[in-house]
Write an enzyme that holds these catalytic residues in place. Structure first.
Site, mmCIF file in Angstrom:
data_model
loop_
_atom_site.group_PDB
_atom_site.id
_atom_site.type_symbol
_atom_site.label_atom_id
_atom_site.label_comp_id
_atom_site.label_asym_id
_atom_site.label_seq_id
_atom_site.Cartn_x
_atom_site.Cartn_y
_atom_site.Cartn_z
ATOM 1 N N HIS A 60 -28.615 37.791 13.859
ATOM 2 C CA HIS A 60 -30.063 37.972 14.043
ATOM 3 C C HIS A 60 -30.381 38.863 15.250
ATOM 4 O O HIS A 60 -31.485 38.789 15.810
ATOM 5 C CB HIS A 60 -30.794 36.628 14.285
ATOM 6 C CG HIS A 60 -30.854 35.722 13.104
ATOM 7 N ND1 HIS A 60 -30.763 34.361 13.233
ATOM 8 C CD2 HIS A 60 -31.012 35.965 11.782
ATOM 9 C CE1 HIS A 60 -30.861 33.797 12.034
ATOM 10 N NE2 HIS A 60 -30.997 34.754 11.140
ATOM 11 N N GLU B 154 -37.531 43.005 11.633
ATOM 12 C CA GLU B 154 -36.176 43.562 11.704
ATOM 13 C C GLU B 154 -36.097 44.940 11.043
ATOM 14 O O GLU B 154 -35.352 45.804 11.500
ATOM 15 C CB GLU B 154 -35.196 42.596 11.026
ATOM 16 C CG GLU B 154 -35.034 41.320 11.828
ATOM 17 C CD GLU B 154 -34.479 40.154 11.026
ATOM 18 O OE1 GLU B 154 -35.228 39.580 10.217
ATOM 19 O OE2 GLU B 154 -33.306 39.826 11.215
ATOM 20 N N ASN C 232 -31.675 46.358 3.232
ATOM 21 C CA ASN C 232 -30.887 45.139 3.421
ATOM 22 C C ASN C 232 -30.246 44.826 2.068
ATOM 23 O O ASN C 232 -30.896 44.301 1.172
ATOM 24 C CB ASN C 232 -31.817 44.005 3.866
ATOM 25 C CG ASN C 232 -31.054 42.742 4.212
ATOM 26 O OD1 ASN C 232 -29.838 42.672 4.007
ATOM 27 N ND2 ASN C 232 -31.749 41.758 4.714
ATOM 28 N N ARG D 212 -27.505 25.263 6.125
ATOM 29 C CA ARG D 212 -26.258 25.298 6.912
ATOM 30 C C ARG D 212 -26.210 24.164 7.928
ATOM 31 O O ARG D 212 -27.236 23.781 8.493
ATOM 32 C CB ARG D 212 -26.142 26.626 7.669
ATOM 33 C CG ARG D 212 -25.821 27.783 6.763
ATOM 34 C CD ARG D 212 -25.777 29.096 7.536
ATOM 35 N NE ARG D 212 -26.513 30.123 6.813
ATOM 36 C CZ ARG D 212 -27.069 31.189 7.354
ATOM 37 N NH1 ARG D 212 -26.970 31.400 8.655
ATOM 38 N NH2 ARG D 212 -27.715 32.057 6.622
ATOM 39 N N ARG E 228 -28.943 47.521 7.199
ATOM 40 C CA ARG E 228 -28.580 46.336 7.959
ATOM 41 C C ARG E 228 -27.124 46.001 7.621
ATOM 42 O O ARG E 228 -26.753 45.921 6.450
ATOM 43 C CB ARG E 228 -29.471 45.183 7.549
ATOM 44 C CG ARG E 228 -29.047 43.890 8.180
ATOM 45 C CD ARG E 228 -29.685 42.722 7.506
ATOM 46 N NE ARG E 228 -29.348 41.512 8.230
ATOM 47 C CZ ARG E 228 -29.260 40.331 7.654
ATOM 48 N NH1 ARG E 228 -29.489 40.194 6.369
ATOM 49 N NH2 ARG E 228 -28.952 39.279 8.370
#
Ligand code: AMP
Length: 400
Positions: free
Chosen positions: A179, A384, A8, A240, A90
């Site tokens: 996601h 993930e 990632n 956010r 990713r």
């Protein structure tokens, strides 16, 4: 032994996990931070609780990859760097081009770059990671895994905005979600736990971390998700806004005397959400502590977060005409029993209820609803990186 590394890459970081495959055993993991800055931090966790840490100047991602492989060799994690047979990256935005993971070719890199506008912070960084590995390990199976792929099954009714249709046709302005690897992983796992075919189930997955999104998974497919064109939309997050009225953009820019709209977007991305409301922190643990001390803004931030998540869960339950399971995952979803309780409390009238004792758990896979709850509520730790490693394995097997 065959090893696969899941990557990632951020603009100044490289997070990684090394797996023994196909055993799916984690061999080591770590992060290189502050790449391109002074005093880059290099961390490797390996063996049984061992940790290697170093602070040195690492000028770019390529040097980070070279150093990482060298260090893994030195520490005996690898006996030879050629043991690494696959790398999975990713990639945040796959647009409408990538409805599944893809072997990385020069053309694929160009396609990912063509989507930079959809994830201006992330996609260029992801490509930097891809190029660095291509340079250092050119001959291994290299796969891109997209955060958006799982959501490519959404119907137009759910991915279109109520904008002039040409903006979708001409500018790709639509909902993509994010996601995806996490939602897919926990939804599939929920089907295993329920011991029913994934294709027969209605599952609502709540990925509640610093970034948060909710997904409706019907018959094994994502049919709607709370994030939008970018990960800014949906529920309140650490920093956010989640969903807001677009008219606030010119109004606030005027009041704040901003001339560059990017500055406004930066505030929506980095200064808002739990952090902005509470004025305390973006971190759930800090907010829980502040609430316990009577901080009212921390309390309202927590209630807003729970409310927005609950709204999406309710919406998706109606959209699918019911649900077999509601899944909680990621940092908050896995570790904050009170938040889960407050979200689910409102569903009692539908016969959906948490078992207080079972819910009092952190980070462990478990059904947390009562035995007679009409919908099973399940805590499932997400992984993930493992999804990325599995996708690399899939392409490796195809090639053999
Ligand atoms: P993630 O982005 O998935 O790493 O999740 C980060 C979020 O999870 C932060 O808001 C953390 O405060 C929250 N979190 C992690 N551990 C705990 C915990 N033990 N209790 C409450 N929140 C937690």
């Amino acid at each position: 032994m065959a090893k696969t590394i899941a990557i990632n890459a951020g603009s100044s970081s490289l997070k990684w996990t090394l797996y023994e495959m196909p055993a799916e055993e984690t061999i080591a993991s770590g992060i290189v931070e502050r790449i391109g800055l002074d005093n880059s931090i290099f961390t490797i966790k390996y063996g049984e609780g061992k940790k290697y840490e170093d602070v040195l100047d690492i000028n770019n991602h390529e040097i980070a990859v070279e150093l990482l492989l060298e260090k893994l060799d030195d520490l005996g994690v690898l006996t030879d760097i050629n043991e690494i047979e696959g790398v999975g990256h990713r990639v945040v935005a796959g647009g409408e081009i990538f409805s599944e993971s893809s072997l990385i070719t020069d053309e694929v890199i160009e396609q990912i770059e063509s989507l930079n506008d959809l994830a201006p912070l992330h996609n260029p960084a992801n490509v930097t990671g891809i190029r660095a590995f291509k340079k250092v390990l050119p001959n291994i199976t290299s796969v891109a895994v997209f955060d958006t792929s799982f959501h490519q099954t959404m119907p137009a009714v759910n991915y279109l905005y109520s904008l002039p249709y040409e903006y979708y046709e001409d500018f790709d302005a639509r909902k993509y979600g994010a996601h995806g690897t996490s939602h897919q992983f926990v939804a599939e796992r929920a089907a295993e736990i329920l011991d029913k075919p994934f294709e027969d189930l209605k599952i609502i997955t709540c990925h509640l971390g610093n970034g948060a999104s909710i997904t409706a998974v019907e018959n094994g497919k994502s049919i709607d998700t709370s994030m939008g064109f970018t990960p800014l939309a949906g529920v309140t997050m650490g920093t956010r806004t989640g969903d807001i009225d677009a008219s606030l953009i010119p109004y606030l820019m005027n009041r704040l005397e901003l001339t560059d709209v990017q500055d406004m977007i930066d505030i929506f991305n980095n200064q808002s959400g739990l952090k902005g409301i509470s004025g305390v922190s973006s971190d759930m643990r800090d907010l829980e502590a502040a609430e316990a001390e009577g901080n009212e803004r921390a309390e309202i931030a927590l209630r807003i977060f729970e409310d927005r998540v609950r709204n999406y869960v309710a919406q998706y339950m109606v959209k699918m005409e019911g649900a077999d399971a509601i899944v909680f995952t990621a940092g908050i979803g896995e570790n904050a029993p009170e938040t889960r309780q407050n979200i689910i409390n409102n569903f009692k009238f539908l016969g959906i209820e948490l078992d207080e004792e079972k819910n009092n758990v952190r980070g462990k896979e478990r059904i947390i609803s009562t035995d007679d709850s009409k919908v099973k509520v399940i805590l499932i730790p997400t992984d993930e990186e493992l999804v990325i490693a599995r996708d690399v394995e899939y392409f490796k097997n195809l090639a053999n």
